[in-house]
Scaffold this motif. Structure first.
Motif, PDB file in Angstrom:
ATOM      1  N   ASP A 298       0.831  -1.200   0.000  1.00 34.38           N
ATOM      2  CA  ASP A 298       0.000   0.000   0.000  1.00 34.38           C
ATOM      3  C   ASP A 298       0.869   1.254   0.000  1.00 34.38           C
ATOM      4  OD1 ASP A 298       0.745   0.531   2.657  1.00 34.38           O
ATOM      5  OD2 ASP A 298      -1.163  -0.112   3.512  1.00 34.38           O
ATOM      6  N   LEU A 299       0.227   2.417   0.056  1.00 35.65           N
ATOM      7  CA  LEU A 299       0.963   3.671  -0.068  1.00 35.65           C
ATOM      8  C   LEU A 299       1.756   4.023   1.186  1.00 35.65           C
ATOM      9  CD1 LEU A 299      -1.612   5.882  -2.012  1.00 35.65           C
ATOM     10  CD2 LEU A 299       0.134   4.317  -2.887  1.00 35.65           C
ATOM     11  N   ALA A 300       1.509   3.303   2.287  1.00 36.44           N
ATOM     12  CA  ALA A 300       2.294   3.488   3.510  1.00 36.44           C
ATOM     13  C   ALA A 300       3.463   2.521   3.587  1.00 36.44           C
ATOM     14  CB  ALA A 300       1.398   3.326   4.737  1.00 36.44           C
ATOM     15  N   GLY A 301       3.596   1.637   2.594  1.00 40.37           N
ATOM     16  CA  GLY A 301       4.683   0.666   2.597  1.00 40.37           C
ATOM     17  C   GLY A 301       4.337  -0.654   3.240  1.00 40.37           C
ATOM     18  N   GLN A 302       3.108  -0.813   3.736  1.00 43.46           N
ATOM     19  CA  GLN A 302       2.689  -2.080   4.333  1.00 43.46           C
ATOM     20  C   GLN A 302       2.377  -3.079   3.229  1.00 43.46           C
ATOM     21  OE1 GLN A 302       2.062  -3.242   7.785  1.00 43.46           O
ATOM     22  NE2 GLN A 302       2.079  -5.071   6.504  1.00 43.46           N
ATOM     23  N   ASP A 303       2.919  -4.297   3.364  1.00 42.35           N
ATOM     24  CA  ASP A 303       2.614  -5.359   2.411  1.00 42.35           C
ATOM     25  C   ASP A 303       1.308  -6.049   2.797  1.00 42.35           C
ATOM     26  OD1 ASP A 303       4.931  -4.910   0.936  1.00 42.35           O
ATOM     27  OD2 ASP A 303       6.110  -6.291   2.162  1.00 42.35           O
ATOM     28  N   TRP A 304       0.610  -6.538   1.765  1.00 46.55           N
ATOM     29  CA  TRP A 304      -0.664  -7.250   1.939  1.00 46.55           C
ATOM     30  C   TRP A 304      -0.633  -8.509   1.097  1.00 46.55           C
ATOM     31  CZ3 TRP A 304      -4.460  -5.241   5.204  1.00 46.55           C
ATOM     32  CH2 TRP A 304      -4.176  -3.957   5.704  1.00 46.55           C
ATOM     33  N   LEU A 305      -1.069  -9.618   1.691  1.00 45.30           N
ATOM     34  CA  LEU A 305      -1.194 -10.858   0.933  1.00 45.30           C
ATOM     35  C   LEU A 305      -2.563 -10.871   0.262  1.00 45.30           C
ATOM     36  CD1 LEU A 305       0.810 -13.373   0.775  1.00 45.30           C
ATOM     37  CD2 LEU A 305      -1.074 -14.610   1.847  1.00 45.30           C
ATOM     38  N   VAL A 306      -2.555 -11.074  -1.044  1.00 46.83           N
ATOM     39  CA  VAL A 306      -3.778 -11.188  -1.836  1.00 46.83           C
ATOM     40  C   VAL A 306      -3.921 -12.666  -2.199  1.00 46.83           C
ATOM     41  CG1 VAL A 306      -4.983 -10.366  -3.884  1.00 46.83           C
ATOM     42  CG2 VAL A 306      -3.317  -8.883  -2.737  1.00 46.83           C
TER      43      VAL A 306
ATOM     44  N   ALA B 237       2.911  11.183  -0.892  1.00 45.88           N
ATOM     45  CA  ALA B 237       3.593  10.778   0.338  1.00 45.88           C
ATOM     46  C   ALA B 237       2.560  10.458   1.399  1.00 45.88           C
ATOM     47  CB  ALA B 237       4.517  11.891   0.827  1.00 45.88           C
ATOM     48  N   ALA B 238       2.854   9.442   2.212  1.00 46.21           N
ATOM     49  CA  ALA B 238       1.990   9.040   3.321  1.00 46.21           C
ATOM     50  C   ALA B 238       2.870   8.643   4.499  1.00 46.21           C
ATOM     51  CB  ALA B 238       1.101   7.867   2.917  1.00 46.21           C
ATOM     52  N   PRO B 239       2.368   8.773   5.727  1.00 44.80           N
ATOM     53  CA  PRO B 239       3.135   8.300   6.879  1.00 44.80           C
ATOM     54  C   PRO B 239       3.493   6.826   6.720  1.00 44.80           C
ATOM     55  CG  PRO B 239       1.290   9.637   7.602  1.00 44.80           C
ATOM     56  CD  PRO B 239       1.103   9.419   6.123  1.00 44.80           C
ATOM     57  N   LEU B 240       4.710   6.474   7.036  1.00 42.50           N
ATOM     58  CA  LEU B 240       5.198   5.111   6.894  1.00 42.50           C
ATOM     59  C   LEU B 240       4.510   4.191   7.898  1.00 42.50           C
ATOM     60  CD1 LEU B 240       7.336   3.352   5.405  1.00 42.50           C
ATOM     61  CD2 LEU B 240       8.933   3.934   7.250  1.00 42.50           C
ATOM     62  N   TYR B 241       4.243   2.972   7.494  1.00 45.09           N
ATOM     63  CA  TYR B 241       3.582   1.998   8.368  1.00 45.09           C
ATOM     64  C   TYR B 241       4.460   1.650   9.564  1.00 45.09           C
ATOM     65  CZ  TYR B 241       6.590  -1.922   6.992  1.00 45.09           C
ATOM     66  OH  TYR B 241       7.662  -2.761   6.811  1.00 45.09           O
ATOM     67  N   SER B 242       3.834   1.204  10.634  1.00 41.08           N
ATOM     68  CA  SER B 242       4.558   0.707  11.810  1.00 41.08           C
ATOM     69  C   SER B 242       4.558  -0.813  11.766  1.00 41.08           C
ATOM     70  CB  SER B 242       3.886   1.185  13.105  1.00 41.08           C
ATOM     71  OG  SER B 242       3.944   2.588  13.208  1.00 41.08           O
ATOM     72  N   PRO B 243       5.709  -1.451  11.686  1.00 46.13           N
ATOM     73  CA  PRO B 243       5.744  -2.904  11.523  1.00 46.13           C
ATOM     74  C   PRO B 243       5.293  -3.644  12.775  1.00 46.13           C
ATOM     75  CG  PRO B 243       7.961  -2.042  11.841  1.00 46.13           C
ATOM     76  CD  PRO B 243       7.058  -0.852  11.700  1.00 46.13           C
ATOM     77  N   VAL B 244       4.629  -4.767  12.568  1.00 47.68           N
ATOM     78  CA  VAL B 244       4.303  -5.693  13.654  1.00 47.68           C
ATOM     79  C   VAL B 244       5.508  -6.610  13.837  1.00 47.68           C
ATOM     80  CG1 VAL B 244       2.775  -7.559  14.394  1.00 47.68           C
ATOM     81  CG2 VAL B 244       1.847  -5.580  13.154  1.00 47.68           C
ATOM     82  N   GLU B 245       6.007  -6.717  15.039  1.00 51.65           N
ATOM     83  CA  GLU B 245       7.268  -7.427  15.267  1.00 51.65           C
ATOM     84  C   GLU B 245       7.125  -8.648  16.168  1.00 51.65           C
ATOM     85  OE1 GLU B 245       9.638  -4.210  16.753  1.00 51.65           O
ATOM     86  OE2 GLU B 245      10.281  -3.611  14.745  1.00 51.65           O
TER      87      GLU B 245
END
Length: 678
Positions: free
Chosen positions: A242-250, A460-468
């Motif tokens: 997505d535009l925040a850099g978060q990956d998504w499984l389709v 530009a969009a705020p960058l995602y926060s990763p789940v760790e």
């Protein structure tokens, strides 16, 4: 994928898509589009039913489209159920498409079917094609323009029903996503997404525990599996960012409450019974270098946070250049310049941020504050300058007049700049730099360092926060001694009884020893002996340490949750044939459900497959709230709970048991059967 018109597109296999509205036929590779990855609109089919290419074999059904963008064209490959892998191209993501014929013939040199293909572009600009199913995935290099395979065909993975390969490149590794377990058996579909990684697109790919995907055993590395929450058989994935850099499984999955279509008229004119497989999208997390859907929680079944698909600052320039001023002008839905120029946004952005833009030209780029990144055709490099400076070589075949996506990612003082043709985690160049601690951020900009340039979809969009942190494993409670047996002495403990006694079974040397029987416990073949005892009330976990020496097809030994001969869940070390290879067998951790299939009224059996099945392994089978889950271990200490779950409503007299069957000549040794509160 996110296309160059700023919209998202998804491409489906040949299936009904409006069945709920009374439609009784199929669409050949239907296409849908969205601006937010949530609400979708049908825009047409790749092939009309009345316009199928004349060269297609009779009775074929096109499957499994994969789409890539390079050299200003969308390249959509598809698999013919009989007849090889074809390609069509178009300058537009919704077509119309130009037929490019076959790129892989039916006799491809891969020992499995020529379906489930996916392309990949490496950092040197070379193209690869991955394909195969039941039970091998292969790879081959493609020619210079990515229109045909040209290199050696190499098997890179073996697994029971392995298929659906999809490769991405991240942090120095190539990740091969794939599915196994069977896609399309309604509520009995055991599909699961798994992954291996390598340092080369040709492999060798290995799992998190170091098992090579070519080894003749089932594999760990589960990315996504059913959890018993109403979705069955999740699999055959792609990946979107997505535009925040978060990956998504389709991916697709099957609704357990309504898994099957009514009979439909297929694209080849035949009457077909098909499984419903709606489009699914869930968050993909990367934890300790490995991908997991929702940190291991599996498919979502309620409202969750949607992907970020709007910018804080930016524009797709569909109707004007509003919000940007400077030397670029607006023309035909994009910003254009004939010489060195810059156009900046009116708004600014700071903090952790992701900026992206589609660019093409002799030295086209984007800017962020005092940092500029551009594609320099003169030096053949991705160049970054301003507050920090750096560069990376671009491939020799890089087409500067084709659209590419530049991405600037800032997290703290770390700045990463990448370029790719289609945003599908196949970057061809990366520059990593450290920003000054005082870097303030600023406006974003379209840039030309020299010559003609075009810039589109800049924002530009705020960058995602990763789940760790991954989700917690199921808790295992106190030992229930009255339901357990350590197999000391020479007799079974109190509570066991036989369904079809097995005279060859003995208790000796601290183990229950069960030679495999010629009989089985599958569909109409209910001849194997089953050692059973009552299950405890409530939730519980059954565990054993199993030594098994099977070497021939269908030999197996393991645990069972048993209602009757046609309704049970089985967890076993099973030996299964490897399709396409004579006298070659896979050692599999098999987790199977057998029950009556609602749509047909017939008894049906659906397998899924867990991690590796060594000669000595530990098995756990958990039953809680009508859901059966399993775990395996190689040492009895560290357990992998990531595999598939089956639903099985609790009968009045549920039993637990031990089986050893599928063909004589092997022996299962059970060191104990322990039952814990679960």
């Amino acid at each position: 994928m996110r296309a160059k018109d700023g919209k998202w597109y998804a491409y489906g296999t040949t299936n009904p898509i409006f069945n709920s509205r009374g439609e009784t036929g199929e669409h050949i590779l239907p296409t849908i589009t969205s601006t937010d990855l949530v609400h979708w609109t049908y825009v047409g089919d790749v092939f009309a039913l009345t316009a199928k290419p004349s060269w297609w074999p009779a009775a074929t059904r096109p499957w499994a489209p994969d789409v890539r963008f390079y050299n200003n064209l969308y390249h959509l490959t598809y698999a013919l159920s009989v007849g090889g892998i074809g390609v069509v191209t178009s300058p537009n993501p919704a077509g119309p498409w130009t037929d490019g014929g076959l790129i892989v013939p039916a006799s491809s040199g891969c020992p499995s079917g020529t379906i489930d293909q996916a392309m990949f572009t490496d950092t040197d600009g070379s193209y690869y094609l991955y394909w195969g199913s039941y039970d091998t995935i292969c790879v081959a290099r493609m020619n210079a323009d990515g229109t045909a395979i040209s290199g050696a065909v190499t098997p890179i993975g073996h697994g029971r029903r392995m298929e659906g390969g999809f490769v991405v490149h991240r942090d120095g590794y190539y990740y091969l996503f794939y599915s196994d377990g069977g896609c399309c058996d309604g509520a009995f579909s055991g599909y699961t997404v798994k992954v291996g990684r390598a340092t080369s697109p040709l492999g060798p790919f290995t799992t998190p525990t170091g098992v090579a995907l070519t080894e003749l055993t089932s594999k760990d590395g589960v990315v996504l599996a059913a959890t018993g929450n109403g979705w069955v058989g999740p699999g055959h994935n792609a990946i979107a960012t997505d535009l925040a850099g978060q990956d998504w499984l389709v991916y697709h999955a099957i609704p357990q409450a309504g898994p099957d279509f009514p009979p439909v008229t297929g694209a080849n004119g035949a009457t077909l019974n098909l499984t419903r497989r709606p489009l699914m999208i869930d968050r993909l997390d990367w934890i300790n270098g490995w991908p997991l859907v929702r940190a291991g929680a599996g498919p979502s079944n309620s409202a969750v946070t949607a992907p970020v698909t709007t910018w804080t600052v930016g524009s797709t320039f569909d109707s004007s250049a509003a919000g940007f001023t400077g030397g670029f002008t607006w023309s035909g839905g994009r910003l254009v310049a004939s010489a060195a120029a810059s156009s900046s946004s009116s708004g600014s952005i700071s903090g952790n941020v992701r900026i992206e833009g589609d660019v093409r030209g002799t030295a086209a780029g984007i800017g962020y504050g005092t940092v500029t990144a551009w594609l320099d055709s003169a030096s053949k490099r991705l160049v970054v300058d301003g507050a920090v400076t750096g560069a990376a070589a671009l491939p020799a075949n890089f087409n500067y007049q084709s659209w590419h996506t530049l991405v600037l990612t800032r997290r703290g003082t770390a700045l990463t700049v990448t370029v790719s043709a289609d945003r599908l985690l196949d970057d061809t160049a990366t520059v990593s730099l450290t920003l000054p601690a005082s870097f303030p951020g600023g406006k974003i900009a379209a840039v030309s360092r020299s010559g003609a340039a075009e810039v589109d979809n800049l924002g530009a969009a705020p960058l995602y926060s990763p789940v760790e942190q991954r989700t917690a494993d199921p808790a295992v409670g106190a030992l229930l001694t009255s339901y357990s047996d350590e197999f000391h002495g020479v007799d079974l403990g109190v509570g066991w009884s036989w369904l079809r006694p097995d005279a060859a079974a003995t208790v000796t040397g601290g183990s229950l020893v069960r030679p495999t029987q010629a009989g089985d416990l599958a569909l109409g073949s209910n001849t194997a002996g089953v050692l059973l005892r009552d299950a405890p009330p409530g939730s519980f976990v059954m565990e054993t340490k199993l030594q098994f020496d099977g070497v021939r097809g269908n030999q197996q030994a393991g645990l069972v949750l048993y209602d009757n001969d046609d309704r049970f869940v089985k967890l076993a070390h099973a030996v299964l044939p490897l399709s396409g290879f004579a006298n070659t067998f896979l050692q599999q951790t098999e987790f199977t459900k057998e029950d009556t299939r609602a749509s047909t009224g017939a008894v049906f059996s659906g397998p899924s497959f867990g991690g590796p099945a060594p000669a000595t392994m530990w098995l756990r089978l958990r039953y809680a709230n009508g859901v059966a889950r399993f775990a395996t271990s190689g040492d009895g200490v560290t357990w992998d709970w990531s595999g598939n779950a089956w639903t099985l409503s609790r009968p009045a007299a549920l039993k637990i048991g031990v089986v050893a069957m599928g063909g004589t000549g092997a022996t299962g040794r059970f060191d104990y059967v322990r039952v814990y509160a679960g």
